[in-house]
Write a protein that holds these residues in place. Sequence first.
Motif, PDB file in Angstrom:
ATOM      1  N   LYS A 189     -16.406 -13.888   1.104  1.00  0.00           N
ATOM      2  CA  LYS A 189     -16.841 -13.548   2.459  1.00  0.00           C
ATOM      3  C   LYS A 189     -15.708 -13.698   3.471  1.00  0.00           C
ATOM      4  O   LYS A 189     -15.653 -12.978   4.457  1.00  0.00           O
ATOM      5  N   SER A 190     -14.793 -14.615   3.215  1.00  0.00           N
ATOM      6  CA  SER A 190     -13.697 -14.838   4.157  1.00  0.00           C
ATOM      7  C   SER A 190     -12.736 -13.666   4.227  1.00  0.00           C
ATOM      8  O   SER A 190     -11.944 -13.568   5.157  1.00  0.00           O
ATOM      9  N   THR A 191     -12.772 -12.768   3.243  1.00  0.00           N
ATOM     10  CA  THR A 191     -11.844 -11.633   3.248  1.00  0.00           C
ATOM     11  C   THR A 191     -12.320 -10.504   4.157  1.00  0.00           C
ATOM     12  O   THR A 191     -11.535  -9.630   4.512  1.00  0.00           O
ATOM     13  N   TYR A 192     -13.600 -10.509   4.504  1.00  0.00           N
ATOM     14  CA  TYR A 192     -14.112  -9.474   5.402  1.00  0.00           C
ATOM     15  C   TYR A 192     -13.673  -9.806   6.830  1.00  0.00           C
ATOM     16  O   TYR A 192     -13.764 -10.938   7.274  1.00  0.00           O
ATOM     17  N   GLY A 193     -13.201  -8.808   7.539  1.00  0.00           N
ATOM     18  CA  GLY A 193     -12.753  -9.037   8.900  1.00  0.00           C
ATOM     19  C   GLY A 193     -11.938  -7.870   9.401  1.00  0.00           C
ATOM     20  O   GLY A 193     -11.918  -6.778   8.808  1.00  0.00           O
ATOM     21  N   ASN A 194     -11.241  -8.082  10.505  1.00  0.00           N
ATOM     22  CA  ASN A 194     -10.524  -6.988  11.160  1.00  0.00           C
ATOM     23  C   ASN A 194      -9.421  -6.382  10.301  1.00  0.00           C
ATOM     24  O   ASN A 194      -9.152  -5.185  10.383  1.00  0.00           O
ATOM     25  N   VAL A 195      -8.753  -7.203   9.491  1.00  0.00           N
ATOM     26  CA  VAL A 195      -7.662  -6.668   8.678  1.00  0.00           C
ATOM     27  C   VAL A 195      -8.200  -5.689   7.643  1.00  0.00           C
ATOM     28  O   VAL A 195      -7.663  -4.599   7.442  1.00  0.00           O
ATOM     29  N   VAL A 196      -9.290  -6.065   6.974  1.00  0.00           N
ATOM     30  CA  VAL A 196      -9.861  -5.213   5.929  1.00  0.00           C
ATOM     31  C   VAL A 196     -10.514  -3.963   6.514  1.00  0.00           C
ATOM     32  O   VAL A 196     -10.318  -2.851   6.012  1.00  0.00           O
ATOM     33  N   TYR A 197     -11.278  -4.127   7.597  1.00  0.00           N
ATOM     34  CA  TYR A 197     -12.059  -3.008   8.115  1.00  0.00           C
ATOM     35  C   TYR A 197     -11.281  -2.112   9.077  1.00  0.00           C
ATOM     36  O   TYR A 197     -11.619  -0.935   9.235  1.00  0.00           O
ATOM     37  N   HIS A 198     -10.266  -2.661   9.743  1.00  0.00           N
ATOM     38  CA  HIS A 198      -9.615  -1.892  10.801  1.00  0.00           C
ATOM     39  C   HIS A 198      -8.122  -1.656  10.565  1.00  0.00           C
ATOM     40  O   HIS A 198      -7.607  -0.601  10.932  1.00  0.00           O
ATOM     41  N   LYS A 199      -7.425  -2.616   9.951  1.00  0.00           N
ATOM     42  CA  LYS A 199      -6.021  -2.357   9.651  1.00  0.00           C
ATOM     43  C   LYS A 199      -5.875  -1.515   8.385  1.00  0.00           C
ATOM     44  O   LYS A 199      -5.045  -0.602   8.340  1.00  0.00           O
ATOM     45  N   ALA A 200      -6.646  -1.821   7.353  1.00  0.00           N
ATOM     46  CA  ALA A 200      -6.513  -1.101   6.084  1.00  0.00           C
ATOM     47  C   ALA A 200      -6.658   0.413   6.255  1.00  0.00           C
ATOM     48  O   ALA A 200      -5.827   1.168   5.732  1.00  0.00           O
ATOM     49  N   PRO A 201      -7.677   0.908   6.965  1.00  0.00           N
ATOM     50  CA  PRO A 201      -7.747   2.364   7.140  1.00  0.00           C
ATOM     51  C   PRO A 201      -6.582   2.910   7.947  1.00  0.00           C
ATOM     52  O   PRO A 201      -6.128   4.041   7.709  1.00  0.00           O
ATOM     53  N   ALA A 202      -6.063   2.109   8.892  1.00  0.00           N
ATOM     54  CA  ALA A 202      -4.899   2.561   9.662  1.00  0.00           C
ATOM     55  C   ALA A 202      -3.678   2.695   8.762  1.00  0.00           C
ATOM     56  O   ALA A 202      -2.870   3.619   8.921  1.00  0.00           O
ATOM     57  N   VAL A 203      -3.525   1.785   7.792  1.00  0.00           N
ATOM     58  CA  VAL A 203      -2.412   1.871   6.849  1.00  0.00           C
ATOM     59  C   VAL A 203      -2.544   3.134   5.982  1.00  0.00           C
ATOM     60  O   VAL A 203      -1.566   3.838   5.722  1.00  0.00           O
ATOM     61  N   LEU A 204      -3.770   3.430   5.554  1.00  0.00           N
ATOM     62  CA  LEU A 204      -3.980   4.660   4.778  1.00  0.00           C
ATOM     63  C   LEU A 204      -3.650   5.892   5.615  1.00  0.00           C
ATOM     64  O   LEU A 204      -3.084   6.862   5.111  1.00  0.00           O
ATOM     65  N   GLN A 205      -3.983   5.851   6.906  1.00  0.00           N
ATOM     66  CA  GLN A 205      -3.636   6.991   7.755  1.00  0.00           C
ATOM     67  C   GLN A 205      -2.128   7.090   7.961  1.00  0.00           C
ATOM     68  O   GLN A 205      -1.582   8.197   8.079  1.00  0.00           O
ATOM     69  N   LEU A 206      -1.434   5.947   8.005  1.00  0.00           N
ATOM     70  CA  LEU A 206       0.018   5.984   8.072  1.00  0.00           C
ATOM     71  C   LEU A 206       0.591   6.690   6.846  1.00  0.00           C
ATOM     72  O   LEU A 206       1.550   7.464   6.944  1.00  0.00           O
ATOM     73  N   ALA A 207       0.003   6.423   5.671  1.00  0.00           N
ATOM     74  CA  ALA A 207       0.444   7.112   4.455  1.00  0.00           C
ATOM     75  C   ALA A 207       0.187   8.603   4.566  1.00  0.00           C
ATOM     76  O   ALA A 207       1.031   9.430   4.168  1.00  0.00           O
ATOM     77  N   GLU A 208      -0.951   8.982   5.121  1.00  0.00           N
ATOM     78  CA  GLU A 208      -1.260  10.403   5.319  1.00  0.00           C
ATOM     79  C   GLU A 208      -0.240  11.047   6.257  1.00  0.00           C
ATOM     80  O   GLU A 208       0.229  12.163   6.015  1.00  0.00           O
ATOM     81  N   SER A 209       0.107  10.330   7.337  1.00  0.00           N
ATOM     82  CA  SER A 209       1.102  10.855   8.275  1.00  0.00           C
ATOM     83  C   SER A 209       2.469  10.988   7.617  1.00  0.00           C
ATOM     84  O   SER A 209       3.197  11.950   7.848  1.00  0.00           O
ATOM     85  N   LEU A 210       2.812  10.023   6.769  1.00  0.00           N
ATOM     86  CA  LEU A 210       4.116  10.027   6.112  1.00  0.00           C
ATOM     87  C   LEU A 210       4.232  11.155   5.087  1.00  0.00           C
ATOM     88  O   LEU A 210       5.262  11.831   4.993  1.00  0.00           O
ATOM     89  N   LEU A 211       3.165  11.394   4.327  1.00  0.00           N
ATOM     90  CA  LEU A 211       3.214  12.355   3.226  1.00  0.00           C
ATOM     91  C   LEU A 211       2.741  13.748   3.615  1.00  0.00           C
ATOM     92  O   LEU A 211       3.063  14.726   2.935  1.00  0.00           O
ATOM     93  N   GLY A 212       1.966  13.849   4.669  1.00  0.00           N
ATOM     94  CA  GLY A 212       1.352  15.117   5.051  1.00  0.00           C
ATOM     95  C   GLY A 212      -0.082  15.165   4.564  1.00  0.00           C
ATOM     96  O   GLY A 212      -0.429  14.612   3.506  1.00  0.00           O
ATOM     97  N   GLU A 213      -0.935  15.821   5.336  1.00  0.00           N
ATOM     98  CA  GLU A 213      -2.369  15.805   5.045  1.00  0.00           C
ATOM     99  C   GLU A 213      -2.690  16.377   3.667  1.00  0.00           C
ATOM    100  O   GLU A 213      -3.490  15.816   2.916  1.00  0.00           O
ATOM    101  N   GLN A 214      -2.078  17.500   3.304  1.00  0.00           N
ATOM    102  CA  GLN A 214      -2.424  18.146   2.049  1.00  0.00           C
ATOM    103  C   GLN A 214      -2.015  17.302   0.836  1.00  0.00           C
ATOM    104  O   GLN A 214      -2.778  17.146  -0.116  1.00  0.00           O
TER     105      GLN A 214
END
Length: 591
Positions: A121-146
């Motif tokens: 339960k301690s792992t749930y929080g802002n890092v998991v729910y809000h930073k993690a998707p932002a990191v995935l979007q950074l990967a999308e920006s880096l590699l391109g959407e397709q």
Amino acid sequence: MLLPEFAYAGMEHAGASFLREDSVLFVAEPGQEDLLRRAQLIFHEAAHQWFGDLVTMRWFDDLWLKEGFASLMAHEAACALLPEIDARIAWHRSKELAYETDATEGTTPVRRPLANLALAKSTYGNVVYHKAPAVLQLAESLLGEQVFREAIRTFLARHAWAVVDWTDLVGALERASERSLREWAGDWILQAGMPCIECVWHTDAAGRIASLALVQTAARPGSDGAAAGWSQRLAVALGSGPRVTRTIEAVSIPGTLRLDDAAGLPAPDWVFANAGDCGYGWFALDARSRVFMLLHLPDIEDGFLRALLWDALWQAVRDAEVAPRAWIDTALRGLRRERDALTVAALLGALQRALRWYVDDAGRDAVQPRVESVLRETMLTQDTAALRIASFRAYASVVRSARGRDDCVALLEGDLAIPQVGLRTADRFRLVRALLALGDGRGETWLDRLAREGGDDARRMALAAAAARPDAASKAAVFARLLDSALPERWVEEAAAAFNVVEHEAATLAHLEPALRSLPRLVRERRIFFVGGQRSAAACAVVERALREAALPDALQRKLLEAHDALARCARIRARFASGDSHGTPAAPAA
């Protein structure tokens, strides 16, 4: 499946999403923010059918994989399916929550080693729910959407009905892009914290830019300021008056990056390093840009950029670089003009924090009449029902005057009405809680009436409202009830919020140390609550003593460090800007 009193907003199971009933069927008149939150909840849990159920993380240290994926897909779905809402603003607000955690000593890496299931339960929080998707979007920006899309499709197909860890996802991205991402992934996934990026610029005698650079350092209290990795693509905006005059694309790097394309350009009124919100980090406004925004931010023409700049200026308040009263002046002018409901909701939340937590008592007395006047006006006259609802809820949260208390009673009795907005159970209890917190006896009459009229929801809300009573005896009784393990977790959360009325900090301070001593037991029982309605250096010292002396598990220590950061910021701001001192930041024109 809709579950009354479900402990979570939603939870995925293969073929069945469980949703808390009142996350879907509203007990209060919904504003645009509520409608978006409901849609994103449904999108999020639906996305888990692919990542979470079809493909599952091997262990909870990679919880971020499924939660990050589901949150990113919920954002993508909202952008595609809800054209009436600027979902980009909601996405940015989500990242702001992650920033607030990542700026503290309690933050963790996105991938967080977990010894056993009891600590999950301690792992749930802002890092998991809000930073993690932002990191995935950074990967999308880096590699391109397709490329990113094809990598995710291949990844899900390859690992269907199986378990994965973070290296499997990185490998899929590498194969699709034909480039090495291990260093990049290590920076963003295995390293705690975030970059702080500031534009540093100078002009020459002719009034042109002599130099402009991005300066990136680590944004973590206690760090030595050494820059870590965190490379990312950014769009640096230069503005004259309310418009962007030039945008410079750059890939930020640790340390200093000179933007030679800016040399010789006319000196701007302001500079912002994250136009377009492509990046993740603490994007600080320089001193000249802060002054301009205090005076002219409501005039910025682009609505999305204006939302980003509101948050950047608010960061400066939280960093004690801008006086809260100066920010309140600017926000009140903005609220009369802003038409985006999500931006208004963020502004109102920050306004309440600035007025009730950051401004000292003398400063609050000075600005309180103006704040109430503007919120009452916008509650009754804003263009849309969503904006009027948001203003009403903020008004109920901040009211102190006799007129404000009378308005609360008039709204309950139906003598005052908000155009095209009907007050449902939750908002009626909101008004009762405001009256009780102020010691207004009319609140007791209405509490009894509403509790008798409703069902289980009303009983829960009545308990929470009663927790707002200001006297010491009532606080002691509520505190004992909060420690009662028989009370459902949701009831504890709502009652704790009312118990922690910040204006009652003198009455609740006595319960801070006992609450901290109880934390290990509460965690074992899967419940956590903090005495959060504190602003003082004395409360800060109590928390610091617990951090030094209590033998707390690492996960709980980090939660307490995160809570301590908010308290320490509050005490620091109130000390620095006592008695309305603006420390050189100009007061904006009166609203």
